[in-house]
Design a protein around this motif. Structure first.
Motif, PDB file in Angstrom:
ATOM      1  N   GLY A  92       0.809  -1.217   0.000  1.00  0.00           N
ATOM      2  CA  GLY A  92       0.000   0.000   0.000  1.00  0.00           C
ATOM      3  C   GLY A  92       0.841   1.265   0.000  1.00  0.00           C
ATOM      4  O   GLY A  92       0.316   2.354  -0.210  1.00  0.00           O
ATOM      5  N   ARG A  93       2.123   1.146   0.236  1.00  0.00           N
ATOM      6  CA  ARG A  93       2.988   2.330   0.236  1.00  0.00           C
ATOM      7  C   ARG A  93       3.407   2.672  -1.189  1.00  0.00           C
ATOM      8  O   ARG A  93       3.309   1.864  -2.104  1.00  0.00           O
ATOM      9  N   GLN A  94       3.891   3.881  -1.363  1.00  0.00           N
ATOM     10  CA  GLN A  94       4.298   4.339  -2.695  1.00  0.00           C
ATOM     11  C   GLN A  94       5.808   4.461  -2.769  1.00  0.00           C
ATOM     12  O   GLN A  94       6.464   4.789  -1.779  1.00  0.00           O
ATOM     13  N   GLY A  95       6.308   4.184  -3.945  1.00  0.00           N
ATOM     14  CA  GLY A  95       7.736   4.294  -4.199  1.00  0.00           C
ATOM     15  C   GLY A  95       7.969   4.958  -5.541  1.00  0.00           C
ATOM     16  O   GLY A  95       7.030   5.228  -6.297  1.00  0.00           O
ATOM     17  N   VAL A  96       9.243   5.210  -5.865  1.00  0.00           N
ATOM     18  CA  VAL A  96       9.614   5.871  -7.120  1.00  0.00           C
ATOM     19  C   VAL A  96      10.454   4.899  -7.945  1.00  0.00           C
ATOM     20  O   VAL A  96      11.388   4.267  -7.433  1.00  0.00           O
ATOM     21  N   VAL A  97      10.126   4.797  -9.222  1.00  0.00           N
ATOM     22  CA  VAL A  97      10.841   3.897 -10.129  1.00  0.00           C
ATOM     23  C   VAL A  97      12.219   4.487 -10.421  1.00  0.00           C
ATOM     24  O   VAL A  97      12.348   5.663 -10.790  1.00  0.00           O
ATOM     25  N   THR A  98      13.270   3.668 -10.253  1.00  0.00           N
ATOM     26  CA  THR A  98      14.637   4.113 -10.571  1.00  0.00           C
ATOM     27  C   THR A  98      15.155   3.453 -11.847  1.00  0.00           C
ATOM     28  O   THR A  98      16.003   4.023 -12.523  1.00  0.00           O
ATOM     29  N   GLU A  99      14.677   2.255 -12.169  1.00  0.00           N
ATOM     30  CA  GLU A  99      14.994   1.579 -13.439  1.00  0.00           C
ATOM     31  C   GLU A  99      13.687   1.115 -14.045  1.00  0.00           C
ATOM     32  O   GLU A  99      12.799   0.656 -13.341  1.00  0.00           O
ATOM     33  N   GLU A 100      13.563   1.220 -15.353  1.00  0.00           N
ATOM     34  CA  GLU A 100      12.297   0.894 -16.032  1.00  0.00           C
ATOM     35  C   GLU A 100      11.792  -0.496 -15.650  1.00  0.00           C
ATOM     36  O   GLU A 100      12.555  -1.456 -15.583  1.00  0.00           O
ATOM     37  N   ILE A 101      10.484  -0.541 -15.451  1.00  0.00           N
ATOM     38  CA  ILE A 101       9.823  -1.793 -15.092  1.00  0.00           C
ATOM     39  C   ILE A 101       8.909  -2.177 -16.247  1.00  0.00           C
ATOM     40  O   ILE A 101       8.134  -1.354 -16.728  1.00  0.00           O
ATOM     41  N   SER A 102       9.011  -3.438 -16.682  1.00  0.00           N
ATOM     42  CA  SER A 102       8.100  -3.916 -17.731  1.00  0.00           C
ATOM     43  C   SER A 102       7.804  -5.381 -17.461  1.00  0.00           C
ATOM     44  O   SER A 102       8.412  -6.011 -16.596  1.00  0.00           O
ATOM     45  N   GLY A 103       6.890  -5.923 -18.248  1.00  0.00           N
ATOM     46  CA  GLY A 103       6.537  -7.328 -18.112  1.00  0.00           C
ATOM     47  C   GLY A 103       7.657  -8.250 -18.543  1.00  0.00           C
ATOM     48  O   GLY A 103       7.722  -9.399 -18.126  1.00  0.00           O
ATOM     49  N   LEU A 104       8.578  -7.740 -19.377  1.00  0.00           N
ATOM     50  CA  LEU A 104       9.682  -8.555 -19.878  1.00  0.00           C
ATOM     51  C   LEU A 104      10.881  -8.555 -18.940  1.00  0.00           C
ATOM     52  O   LEU A 104      11.617  -9.547 -18.870  1.00  0.00           O
ATOM     53  N   ALA A 105      11.079  -7.439 -18.227  1.00  0.00           N
ATOM     54  CA  ALA A 105      12.247  -7.346 -17.345  1.00  0.00           C
ATOM     55  C   ALA A 105      11.866  -6.599 -16.074  1.00  0.00           C
ATOM     56  O   ALA A 105      11.197  -5.569 -16.129  1.00  0.00           O
ATOM     57  N   ALA A 106      12.327  -7.139 -14.974  1.00  0.00           N
ATOM     58  CA  ALA A 106      12.078  -6.467 -13.692  1.00  0.00           C
ATOM     59  C   ALA A 106      12.927  -5.208 -13.617  1.00  0.00           C
ATOM     60  O   ALA A 106      14.017  -5.136 -14.188  1.00  0.00           O
ATOM     61  N   GLY A 107      12.408  -4.228 -12.940  1.00  0.00           N
ATOM     62  CA  GLY A 107      13.140  -2.985 -12.737  1.00  0.00           C
ATOM     63  C   GLY A 107      13.435  -2.788 -11.265  1.00  0.00           C
ATOM     64  O   GLY A 107      13.420  -3.740 -10.482  1.00  0.00           O
ATOM     65  N   ARG A 108      13.690  -1.529 -10.905  1.00  0.00           N
ATOM     66  CA  ARG A 108      13.984  -1.234  -9.503  1.00  0.00           C
ATOM     67  C   ARG A 108      13.179  -0.014  -9.070  1.00  0.00           C
ATOM     68  O   ARG A 108      12.906   0.877  -9.862  1.00  0.00           O
ATOM     69  N   ILE A 109      12.835  -0.014  -7.790  1.00  0.00           N
ATOM     70  CA  ILE A 109      12.146   1.131  -7.201  1.00  0.00           C
ATOM     71  C   ILE A 109      12.827   1.484  -5.886  1.00  0.00           C
ATOM     72  O   ILE A 109      13.511   0.652  -5.277  1.00  0.00           O
ATOM     73  N   LYS A 110      12.649   2.742  -5.483  1.00  0.00           N
ATOM     74  CA  LYS A 110      13.093   3.159  -4.163  1.00  0.00           C
ATOM     75  C   LYS A 110      11.846   3.227  -3.297  1.00  0.00           C
ATOM     76  O   LYS A 110      10.917   3.973  -3.590  1.00  0.00           O
ATOM     77  N   LEU A 111      11.851   2.430  -2.237  1.00  0.00           N
ATOM     78  CA  LEU A 111      10.675   2.280  -1.379  1.00  0.00           C
ATOM     79  C   LEU A 111      11.137   2.307   0.073  1.00  0.00           C
ATOM     80  O   LEU A 111      11.965   1.494   0.473  1.00  0.00           O
ATOM     81  N   ALA A 112      10.618   3.254   0.823  1.00  0.00           N
ATOM     82  CA  ALA A 112      10.934   3.384   2.252  1.00  0.00           C
ATOM     83  C   ALA A 112      12.441   3.464   2.481  1.00  0.00           C
ATOM     84  O   ALA A 112      12.980   2.864   3.405  1.00  0.00           O
ATOM     85  N   GLY A 113      13.137   4.181   1.602  1.00  0.00           N
ATOM     86  CA  GLY A 113      14.574   4.389   1.757  1.00  0.00           C
ATOM     87  C   GLY A 113      15.436   3.238   1.289  1.00  0.00           C
ATOM     88  O   GLY A 113      16.653   3.275   1.432  1.00  0.00           O
ATOM     89  N   GLU A 114      14.824   2.189   0.724  1.00  0.00           N
ATOM     90  CA  GLU A 114      15.568   1.031   0.241  1.00  0.00           C
ATOM     91  C   GLU A 114      15.263   0.807  -1.234  1.00  0.00           C
ATOM     92  O   GLU A 114      14.219   1.210  -1.728  1.00  0.00           O
ATOM     93  N   PHE A 115      16.187   0.161  -1.913  1.00  0.00           N
ATOM     94  CA  PHE A 115      15.969  -0.183  -3.308  1.00  0.00           C
ATOM     95  C   PHE A 115      15.449  -1.614  -3.389  1.00  0.00           C
ATOM     96  O   PHE A 115      15.984  -2.521  -2.755  1.00  0.00           O
TER      97      PHE A 115
END
Length: 153
Positions: A92-115
């Motif tokens: 339920g928390r929100q994060g910011v995308v740091t690397e593109e996320i798609s159905g073909l490849a997982a990406g990365r997000i910054k969530l609660a100070g962690e990647f």
């Protein structure tokens, strides 16, 4: 017996106090409902109603309190705060995308100070870096996310 007729409201009040004190020892929330019924009986006695009506009023109020009030009070007292532990607290928390996320490849997000490694909830969705996402689920060490709609100004 004549004394009880002349001091009916005091008798009901005394009964109510005794039941209230007894409730302090039982903590079942039954005796306090009966004490409330005794207070209704006291009101009926103050209005100088017949003893049978006083008893019926007290009984009806006690049964109504036991049936309608007690269950919700007991439920409230017996339920504690909902605890979210571990990764569950991130749902339920929100994060910011740091690397593109798609159905073909997982990406990365910054969530609660962690990647975190992140996958889209909908495999056909592609989420660009800088977008805000909401975490819908945690699978192992991967967050399953969905983009948050933005209001255009």
């Amino acid at each position: 017996m004549e004394w009880f007729r002349e001091h009916a409201w005091e008798t009901w009040l005394g009964l109510s106090i005794v039941l209230g004190v007894a409730e302090l020892f039982s903590l079942d929330l039954v005796l306090i409902m009966l004490a409330a019924g005794a207070l209704v009986g006291m009101i009926a006695a103050v209005l100088d109603l017949h003893v049978a009506i006083q008893i019926l009023a007290a009984s009806a109020a006690s049964v109504a309190a036991l049936a309608m009030v007690r269950p919700s009070v007991v439920k409230r007292f017996h339920s504690g705060p909902e605890l979210s532990l571990g990764h569950g607290k991130l749902i339920g928390r929100q994060g910011v995308v740091t690397e593109e996320i798609s159905g073909l490849a997982a990406g990365r997000i910054k969530l609660a100070g962690e990647f975190w490694t992140a996958e889209p909830y909908d495999d056909t969705t592609s989420i660009a870096p800088g977008e805000t996402v909401e975490v819908l689920e945690i699978r192992g060490a991967t967050a399953v996310v969905h983009p948050v709609a933005r209001l255009e100004s």
